[in-house]
Design an enzyme around this catalytic site. Structure first.
Site, PDB file in Angstrom:
ATOM      1  N   LYS A 145       3.314  47.079  45.817  1.00 35.84           N
ATOM      2  CA  LYS A 145       2.430  47.541  46.885  1.00 35.84           C
ATOM      3  C   LYS A 145       1.822  48.881  46.515  1.00 35.84           C
ATOM      4  O   LYS A 145       2.443  49.600  45.727  1.00 35.84           O
ATOM      5  CB  LYS A 145       3.165  47.652  48.226  1.00 35.84           C
ATOM      6  CG  LYS A 145       4.528  48.356  48.230  1.00 35.84           C
ATOM      7  CD  LYS A 145       4.736  49.712  47.675  1.00 35.84           C
ATOM      8  CE  LYS A 145       4.025  50.897  48.217  1.00 35.84           C
ATOM      9  NZ  LYS A 145       4.394  52.177  47.532  1.00 35.84           N
ATOM     10  N   TYR A 230       3.840  51.405  54.550  1.00 32.02           N
ATOM     11  CA  TYR A 230       5.073  50.960  55.228  1.00 32.02           C
ATOM     12  C   TYR A 230       4.947  51.110  56.738  1.00 32.02           C
ATOM     13  O   TYR A 230       5.478  50.304  57.512  1.00 32.02           O
ATOM     14  CB  TYR A 230       6.284  51.768  54.741  1.00 32.02           C
ATOM     15  CG  TYR A 230       6.700  51.422  53.332  1.00 32.02           C
ATOM     16  CD1 TYR A 230       7.372  50.236  53.066  1.00 32.02           C
ATOM     17  CD2 TYR A 230       6.412  52.264  52.273  1.00 32.02           C
ATOM     18  CE1 TYR A 230       7.755  49.913  51.783  1.00 32.02           C
ATOM     19  CE2 TYR A 230       6.791  51.948  50.985  1.00 32.02           C
ATOM     20  CZ  TYR A 230       7.456  50.768  50.739  1.00 32.02           C
ATOM     21  OH  TYR A 230       7.830  50.442  49.464  1.00 32.02           O
TER      22      TYR A 230
HETATM   23  P1  NAD Z   1       5.536  55.586  37.588  1.00 27.96           P
HETATM   24  O1  NAD Z   1       4.465  56.587  37.394  1.00 27.96           O
HETATM   25  O2  NAD Z   1       6.940  56.051  37.571  1.00 27.96           O
HETATM   26  O3  NAD Z   1       5.395  54.405  36.534  1.00 27.96           O
HETATM   27  C1  NAD Z   1       4.143  53.866  36.184  1.00 27.96           C
HETATM   28  C2  NAD Z   1       4.258  53.124  34.865  1.00 27.96           C
HETATM   29  O4  NAD Z   1       2.963  52.678  34.486  1.00 27.96           O
HETATM   30  C3  NAD Z   1       4.775  54.014  33.709  1.00 27.96           C
HETATM   31  O5  NAD Z   1       5.672  53.275  32.933  1.00 27.96           O
HETATM   32  C4  NAD Z   1       3.522  54.301  32.907  1.00 27.96           C
HETATM   33  O6  NAD Z   1       3.793  54.513  31.537  1.00 27.96           O
HETATM   34  C5  NAD Z   1       2.733  53.010  33.109  1.00 27.96           C
HETATM   35  N1  NAD Z   1       1.310  53.178  32.873  1.00 27.96           N
HETATM   36  C6  NAD Z   1       0.567  52.357  32.113  1.00 27.96           C
HETATM   37  N2  NAD Z   1      -0.687  52.784  32.059  1.00 27.96           N
HETATM   38  C7  NAD Z   1      -0.758  53.913  32.765  1.00 27.96           C
HETATM   39  C8  NAD Z   1      -1.801  54.827  33.056  1.00 27.96           C
HETATM   40  N3  NAD Z   1      -3.046  54.640  32.610  1.00 27.96           N
HETATM   41  N4  NAD Z   1      -1.508  55.906  33.827  1.00 27.96           N
HETATM   42  C9  NAD Z   1      -0.274  56.091  34.318  1.00 27.96           C
HETATM   43  N5  NAD Z   1       0.771  55.238  34.088  1.00 27.96           N
HETATM   44  C10 NAD Z   1       0.521  54.180  33.302  1.00 27.96           C
HETATM   45  O7  NAD Z   1       5.207  54.849  38.976  1.00 27.96           O
HETATM   46  P2  NAD Z   1       6.217  54.014  39.883  1.00 27.96           P
HETATM   47  O8  NAD Z   1       6.809  54.918  40.900  1.00 27.96           O
HETATM   48  O9  NAD Z   1       7.109  53.192  39.058  1.00 27.96           O
HETATM   49  O10 NAD Z   1       5.178  53.077  40.674  1.00 27.96           O
HETATM   50  C11 NAD Z   1       4.601  51.931  40.080  1.00 27.96           C
HETATM   51  C12 NAD Z   1       4.148  50.974  41.194  1.00 27.96           C
HETATM   52  O11 NAD Z   1       5.275  50.597  41.970  1.00 27.96           O
HETATM   53  C13 NAD Z   1       3.150  51.570  42.187  1.00 27.96           C
HETATM   54  O12 NAD Z   1       2.214  50.615  42.565  1.00 27.96           O
HETATM   55  C14 NAD Z   1       4.002  51.979  43.362  1.00 27.96           C
HETATM   56  O13 NAD Z   1       3.308  51.970  44.595  1.00 27.96           O
HETATM   57  C15 NAD Z   1       5.065  50.898  43.342  1.00 27.96           C
HETATM   58  N6  NAD Z   1       6.347  51.331  43.924  1.00 27.96           N
HETATM   59  C16 NAD Z   1       6.915  50.546  44.864  1.00 27.96           C
HETATM   60  C17 NAD Z   1       8.103  50.919  45.442  1.00 27.96           C
HETATM   61  C18 NAD Z   1       8.761  50.034  46.467  1.00 27.96           C
HETATM   62  O14 NAD Z   1       9.699  50.463  47.118  1.00 27.96           O
HETATM   63  N7  NAD Z   1       8.309  48.801  46.623  1.00 27.96           N
HETATM   64  C19 NAD Z   1       8.712  52.103  45.071  1.00 27.96           C
HETATM   65  C20 NAD Z   1       8.121  52.883  44.077  1.00 27.96           C
HETATM   66  C21 NAD Z   1       6.927  52.482  43.511  1.00 27.96           C
END
Ligand code: NAD
Length: 377
Positions: A145, A230
């Site tokens: 999401k 949420y």
């Molecule tokens: P994060 O920044 O920790 O991870 C992002 C990942 O994408 C990294 O591994 C990064 O290397 C990769 N990536 C690839 N290309 C990229 C670019 N051009 N710029 C930046 N990163 C790049 O983020 P996250 O917290 O893991 O979030 C990822 C997704 O998951 C989002 O859509 C977020 O909303 C969702 N999320 C959902 C929940 C939930 O409870 N459902 C919780 C956290 C995050």
């Protein structure tokens, strides 16, 4: 929003017994996170193979550990642009080289029978591209999401999955979480009479100002896109209704240097067909996590309501008592159990549901920018 088929309280309570799996002596029936007796699954040794795309914080700290507890799925593959991460994950989770891809080789996943589901865990603006490529590679998809940053992208994702005859789920983990399912029941079944108003807010103080969440082109917006979604979901699932109009306001920025590109704090109000109203806050400057519903004959609330738990709830009649589950394991097991059975996923977690929320996210921004009430119906 479609009514959830909630698992019975008895099954949930029995579900606590799943932790007993790790105990050496097992004398009672054991149930999984979905309330299904483990014994009834005998003969079913196939687990859905999931490949995580993007090994950032959510994959590393929540999804991969949860996949060590799941009954119906397993961590089969990874897609990452960082070779050091690939080696670390291969070793830690025993992932064969053949199941490791980078963003260029990703499409070759089409030839990998070990991988049934691609789970897209990338920055919001990248969801559409990878969901569409996964569908074209003949895989079912789970997408985090918010599903995308525009409604148009959501439609393209839905169309690609439909064309490939593959299912598309959104990472709505709370739909498989017992406290959340209980407040869905209390509201939708009018246990305290009709819901009159809802207060649903989700916010936290964000750290690193250089991360993608602070860039509109990658995140689609600020706190609203990230956690405000949420609160949107909360208002929809306790009323069981779709809003007919929205008003919204940005708060003045207290840290304009930090919040150059996205909002710092936003408020919005939905009006529902029954006359129920909701009021919400989302922010990156300070925290709140609460879902409260006031009904004709009482009230109920969850606080905390949206994080990884344990969630906590009470009603005007006393505490809500439900077992605590691993949200991510329950979510992935819920989706994969249906995939294994060849069943259509329930409407409330599919791409159509994700698209509904993205449409509302965009309408909230439009209302805040124009100062007008935006009609949704
Ligand atoms: P994060 O920044 O920790 O991870 C992002 C990942 O994408 C990294 O591994 C990064 O290397 C990769 N990536 C690839 N290309 C990229 C670019 N051009 N710029 C930046 N990163 C790049 O983020 P996250 O917290 O893991 O979030 C990822 C997704 O998951 C989002 O859509 C977020 O909303 C969702 N999320 C959902 C929940 C939930 O409870 N459902 C919780 C956290 C995050």
């Amino acid at each position: 929003m479609t009514q959830l088929t909630s698992l019975s309280r008895r099954h949930f309570l029995a579900g606590i017994g799943a932790s007993a799996l790790t105990m050496p002596t097992l004398t009672v029936p054991v149930y999984d996170a979905l309330g299904q007796p483990i014994s009834s699954q005998s003969g079913q040794d196939k687990k859905i193979g999931i490949a995580l795309v993007g090994l950032g914080s959510y994959s590393k700290n929540q999804l991969a550990p949860a996949l060590q507890q799941t009954q119906y799925c397993r961590l089969a593959g990874i897609v990452t642009g960082t070779s050091a991460k690939a080696s670390e994950w291969m070793q830690k989770y025993n992932i064969p080289q053949a199941n490791v891809y980078d963003y260029k080789t990703f499409d070759r996943i089409i030839d990998n029978p070990d991988i049934d589901v691609v789970y897209v865990v990338l920055p919001n603006s990248m969801h559409a591209e990878y969901v569409i490529r996964a569908a074209q590679a003949g895989k079912h998809v789970i997408c985090e999401k918010p599903m995308a940053i525009t409604e148009k992208d959501c439609q393209a994702m839905i169309d690609a999955c439909k064309k490939a005859n593959k299912q598309l789920a959104v990472g709505y983990r709370l739909h498989y979480e017992p406290f959340t399912q209980e407040v869905m029941r209390l509201g939708q079944q009018k246990v305290f009479g009709p819901v009159k108003f809802v207060e649903a807010s989700d916010a936290f103080r964000i750290g690193d100002p250089t991360q993608w969440r602070m860039k509109k082109s990658m995140a689609g917006g600020g706190a609203l896109m990230d956690v405000g979604i949420y609160a949107i979901q909360g208002a929809r699932y306790v009323t069981g209704e779709e809003p007919v109009s929205v008003t919204a306001q940005f708060s003045p920025k207290t840290e304009p240097q930090k919040f150059k590109d996205v909002e710092e704090t936003i408020f919005w109000q939905f009006r529902f067909p029954s006359g129920a109203v909701s009021n919400s806050t989302s922010s990156y400057t300070a925290g709140v996590e609460r879902l409260y519903a006031s009904c004709e004959k009482g009230w109920f609330e969850l606080s905390p309501a949206f994080g990884y738990g344990p969630l906590k709830g009470r009603t005007s009649k006393g505490p809500i008592e439900m077992p605590t589950v691993n949200h991510q394991a329950a979510h992935m097991d819920g989706v994969c159990k249906d995939l294994l059975a060849g069943k259509a996923l329930p409407n409330h977690i599919t791409g159509e549901e994700g698209k509904r929320d993205v449409r509302l996210l965009q309408a909230i921004y439009q209302a805040a920018e124009t100062g007008r009430s935006i009609k949704l119906a």
